[in-house]
Enzyme design. Structure first.
Site, PDB file in Angstrom:
ATOM      1  N   LYS A 194      15.908   2.258   5.348  1.00 26.26           N
ATOM      2  CA  LYS A 194      14.905   1.850   6.532  1.00 26.26           C
ATOM      3  C   LYS A 194      14.336   0.812   5.907  1.00 26.26           C
ATOM      4  CE  LYS A 194      11.047   2.588   8.045  1.00 26.26           C
ATOM      5  NZ  LYS A 194      10.906   1.416   8.604  1.00 26.26           N
ATOM      6  N   GLU A 269       7.116   2.758  -5.679  1.00 28.31           N
ATOM      7  CA  GLU A 269       6.433   1.532  -6.014  1.00 28.31           C
ATOM      8  C   GLU A 269       5.385   1.297  -5.030  1.00 28.31           C
ATOM      9  OE1 GLU A 269       7.422   0.199  -8.739  1.00 28.31           O
ATOM     10  OE2 GLU A 269       9.495   1.183  -9.105  1.00 28.31           O
ATOM     11  N   CYS A 303       2.848  -7.105  -4.567  1.00 32.90           N
ATOM     12  CA  CYS A 303       2.478  -6.015  -5.164  1.00 32.90           C
ATOM     13  C   CYS A 303       1.647  -6.593  -6.448  1.00 32.90           C
ATOM     14  CB  CYS A 303       3.423  -4.715  -5.397  1.00 32.90           C
ATOM     15  SG  CYS A 303       4.943  -5.471  -6.100  1.00 32.90           S
ATOM     16  N   GLU A 403      -6.651  -3.471  -3.089  1.00 36.14           N
ATOM     17  CA  GLU A 403      -5.909  -4.564  -2.681  1.00 36.14           C
ATOM     18  C   GLU A 403      -6.241  -5.152  -1.566  1.00 36.14           C
ATOM     19  OE1 GLU A 403      -1.876  -2.963  -1.412  1.00 36.14           O
ATOM     20  OE2 GLU A 403      -1.065  -3.948  -3.289  1.00 36.14           O
TER      21      GLU A 403
HETATM   22  P1  NAD Z   1       3.665   0.236   4.384  1.00 36.40           P
HETATM   23  O1  NAD Z   1       3.669   1.528   3.357  1.00 36.40           O
HETATM   24  O2  NAD Z   1       2.955   0.396   5.578  1.00 36.40           O
HETATM   25  O3  NAD Z   1       5.351   0.229   4.882  1.00 36.40           O
HETATM   26  C1  NAD Z   1       6.341   0.270   4.115  1.00 36.40           C
HETATM   27  C2  NAD Z   1       7.476   1.152   4.684  1.00 36.40           C
HETATM   28  O4  NAD Z   1       6.955   2.488   4.975  1.00 36.40           O
HETATM   29  C3  NAD Z   1       7.874   0.589   6.211  1.00 36.40           C
HETATM   30  O5  NAD Z   1       9.428   0.440   6.165  1.00 36.40           O
HETATM   31  C4  NAD Z   1       7.523   1.453   6.861  1.00 36.40           C
HETATM   32  O6  NAD Z   1       8.052   1.654   8.178  1.00 36.40           O
HETATM   33  C5  NAD Z   1       7.414   2.730   6.204  1.00 36.40           C
HETATM   34  N1  NAD Z   1       6.424   3.996   6.679  1.00 36.40           N
HETATM   35  C6  NAD Z   1       5.436   3.852   7.153  1.00 36.40           C
HETATM   36  N2  NAD Z   1       4.891   5.134   7.332  1.00 36.40           N
HETATM   37  C7  NAD Z   1       5.841   6.030   6.860  1.00 36.40           C
HETATM   38  C8  NAD Z   1       5.815   7.163   6.854  1.00 36.40           C
HETATM   39  N3  NAD Z   1       5.035   8.257   7.050  1.00 36.40           N
HETATM   40  N4  NAD Z   1       6.851   8.046   6.194  1.00 36.40           N
HETATM   41  C9  NAD Z   1       8.077   7.182   5.847  1.00 36.40           C
HETATM   42  N5  NAD Z   1       7.997   5.924   5.910  1.00 36.40           N
HETATM   43  C10 NAD Z   1       6.904   5.133   6.503  1.00 36.40           C
HETATM   44  O7  NAD Z   1       3.864  -1.096   3.736  1.00 36.40           O
HETATM   45  P2  NAD Z   1       3.943  -2.413   4.053  1.00 36.40           P
HETATM   46  O8  NAD Z   1       2.709  -2.925   4.637  1.00 36.40           O
HETATM   47  O9  NAD Z   1       5.163  -2.687   4.536  1.00 36.40           O
HETATM   48  O10 NAD Z   1       4.000  -3.350   2.371  1.00 36.40           O
HETATM   49  C11 NAD Z   1       2.721  -3.275   1.885  1.00 36.40           C
HETATM   50  C12 NAD Z   1       2.495  -2.499   0.721  1.00 36.40           C
HETATM   51  O11 NAD Z   1       3.551  -2.454  -0.146  1.00 36.40           O
HETATM   52  C13 NAD Z   1       1.367  -3.163  -0.156  1.00 36.40           C
HETATM   53  O12 NAD Z   1       0.414  -1.964  -0.265  1.00 36.40           O
HETATM   54  C14 NAD Z   1       1.987  -3.422  -1.420  1.00 36.40           C
HETATM   55  O13 NAD Z   1       1.306  -3.293  -2.414  1.00 36.40           O
HETATM   56  C15 NAD Z   1       3.312  -2.400  -1.333  1.00 36.40           C
HETATM   57  N6  NAD Z   1       4.367  -3.000  -2.309  1.00 36.40           N
HETATM   58  C16 NAD Z   1       4.565  -2.651  -3.657  1.00 36.40           C
HETATM   59  C17 NAD Z   1       5.443  -3.020  -4.256  1.00 36.40           C
HETATM   60  C18 NAD Z   1       5.882  -2.575  -5.636  1.00 36.40           C
HETATM   61  O14 NAD Z   1       6.986  -2.870  -6.184  1.00 36.40           O
HETATM   62  N7  NAD Z   1       5.168  -1.871  -6.349  1.00 36.40           N
HETATM   63  C19 NAD Z   1       6.497  -4.136  -3.729  1.00 36.40           C
HETATM   64  C20 NAD Z   1       6.008  -4.587  -2.351  1.00 36.40           C
HETATM   65  C21 NAD Z   1       5.014  -3.975  -1.712  1.00 36.40           C
END
Ligand code: NAD
Length: 510
Positions: A194, A269, A303, A403
């Protein structure tokens, strides 16, 4: 506000594709819309035009995809292949990614706002990861124990975990799915993917390439949609064996809770508040350049963003002055221009969140030395945020710990190495960290004592398919890339084999 004299790249005037990309679910080898016909649209965050229209999945699509992945795993159509055959397919996918680079990169730019040169590099990097994972597919091997006694042989087998839910964010859509999926496939797992609702399309193109490469139906399924209900079902369903997630720490915690009912394996991650520590003997020119790169890359929506620096007080003003001067030279603007290094912010809501962090830092007494307000790029309707440097930050301020996920740098100072390490370790996150010093002992001491999954010495954000990546503390659990990236998707099974009829009966004959 001090955002004059920045380097801005105005609209190129390039036409967006005439028709939006139509993204559908991939379930059991078939492309399909949602049963209720629901769709969602994505507009370019830089240009405002409609880029894609995606089927909006619900529980029915998530259930169907999980069912298809379960059947594909259980009948062995993928896990039963040799590592050699799995590797051959992954290599074909890598070649197809290369052949389709321009098409994938353009959609990545239009949905995420990142610059085209960076998107091209990410797609090339993704192809390299698929090739690396292909090599690993032929190394799925365990141990044997031949010293348990003459009548016993012990085998430790490595087996695929099973059905894996892969949930990805919007900031590196194609790269992040490529840090997970090829390793899951190399191990013999099947998957339901997804992508983020903000950037669904390039994952759909990947699905097309997987079918073109000859992947059997049902081995990889893609469901488009939001966290609710699709994501939530993918992480709680009893037929899913493992979840690998990249995204925010808040959602990561919710996933751990949802997955606990069925005790799934979970790999996370998450976010970061990554420090670069600058000692006074460092090559300050190089450090300043890496600091600007660390905080501006991908508009700070990264990230690994080097979002706080901890600088020795004796050189702090010199470093800040250099960082401000260099930041003014970074070309911000139209992501479709080949010279642009920083593009648009993903959404108006996120832009407001970034701005809120800056306002709160000012209210807490920190000084905005550059940027700090929305940026207008001539000819573009989207949202942009300038390079922003905030000094006078103290450890108690939110900007030192939280962050921001934007091009916003927090500057803290130190006097002793112990103080610098304590400050570096003060955040709840532990993704990555960097140290700048010409003294190898200073660098090694820091690398050992800092709590982070990755440490760079006199560098920032280099990455290799061979080297594992992941965080400690609230930055996550598990590792991607490297051999560890494969191990995540493998279970261990112990087989104990008696050699000859040597077993002593347990039931006593009285
Ligand atoms: P997010 O957590 O809002 O969403 C990530 C994904 O999770 C999306 O596909 C979203 O639809 C899904 N999602 C949302 N709620 C969910 C739930 N309850 N159950 C299952 N899936 C759900 O994050 P974002 O805004 O898309 O990305 C930004 C964040 O990602 C930042 O905090 C960043 O640090 C982190 N990030 C981490 C890494 C890493 O490798 N550590 C890499 C990239 C981004």
């Amino acid at each position: 506000m001090t955002q004059e004299n920045l380097t801005l790249i105005a609209a190129t005037g390039a036409a967006l594709p005439a028709r939006p990309f139509e993204a559908r679910h991939l379930i059991d080898g078939l492309w399909q819309g949602s049963t209720d016909g629901a769709v969602f649209e994505r507009h370019s965050p830089a240009h405002g035009g409609l880029v894609s229209r995606a089927a909006r999945g619900g529980a029915a699509e998530a259930e169907a995809a999980i069912g298809a992945a379960r059947r594909a795993f259980d009948d062995g159509r993928w896990s039963g292949l040799s590592g050699k055959d799995r590797a051959r397919l992954l290599l074909r996918v890598a070649d197809l990614i290369d052949a389709n680079r321009d098409r994938i990169a353009l959609l990545e730019v239009l949905e995420s706002g990142k610059p085209i040169s960076q998107a091209n590099a990410e797609i090339e990097g993704a192809a390299d990861i698929w090739r690396y994972a292909a090599a690993l597919a032929r190394t799925v091997q365990g141990d044997s124990h031949n010293s348990l006694g003459s009548d016993m042989l012990g085998l430790v087998l490595k087996e695929p975990v099973g059905v894996v839910s892969i949930i990805t964010p919007w900031n590196f859509p194609f790269l992040i799915v490529s840090q997970k999926l090829p390793f899951a496939l190399a191990a013999g797992c099947t998957a339901v993917v997804k992508p983020s609702e903000l950037t669904p399309s390039t994952t759909v193109i990947l699905g097309e390439l997987l079918l073109e490469a000859g992947l059997p139906a049902g081995v990889v399924n893609i469901v488009l949609g939001h966290g609710q209900p699709v994501g939530a079902l993918l992480v709680s369903h009893a037929d899913v064996d493992m979840v690998t997630f990249t995204g925010s720490t808040g959602v990561g915690k919710a996933i751990v809770a949802a997955a606990s009912a069925t005790l799934k394996k979970v790999s996370l991650e998450l976010g970061g508040k990554n420090p670069q520590v600058v000692f006074p003997d460092a090559d300050l020119e190089s450090a300043a350049d890496a600091i600007v790169f660390g905080v501006c890359f991908n508009a700070g929506e990264c990230c690994n963003s080097g979002s706080r620096i901890i600088v020795h007080a004796d050189v702090a003003e010199a470093v800040v002055a250099r960082v401000v001067a260099l930041s003014r030279r970074v070309p911000f603007g139209d992501p479709l221009h080949p010279d642009t290094q920083v593009g648009a912010i993903i959404s108006p809501a996120h832009q407001a969140k970034i701005d809120g962090h800056v306002r709160a830092a000012q209210a807490a007494g920190a000084q905005v030395r550059l940027g700090g307000d929305a940026l207008c790029i001539p000819g573009l309707s989207g949202q942009f945020y300038p390079p922003t440097v905030i000094s006078g930050v103290t450890p108690d301020m939110a900007i030192a710990r939280e962050e921001v996920f934007g091009p916003v740098l927090a500057v803290l100072t130190f006097r002793t190495a112990d103080e610098a390490i304590a400050l570096a370790n003060a955040a709840a996150y532990g993704l990555s960290a960097g140290v700048w010093s010409e003294n190898i002992h200073t660098c090694l001491d820091f690398a050992r004592r800092v709590r982070a999954g990755t440490v760079w010495t006199n560098s920032w954000m280099d990455g290799f398919a061979e080297l594992p990546f992941g965080g400690v503390k609230e930055s996550g659990t598990g590792r991607e890339l490297g051999r560890y990236g494969l191990e995540e998707f493998l279970e261990v099974k112990t087989v104990q084999m008696r050699v000859g009829r040597t077993r002593t009966p347990w039931v006593k004959t009285l």
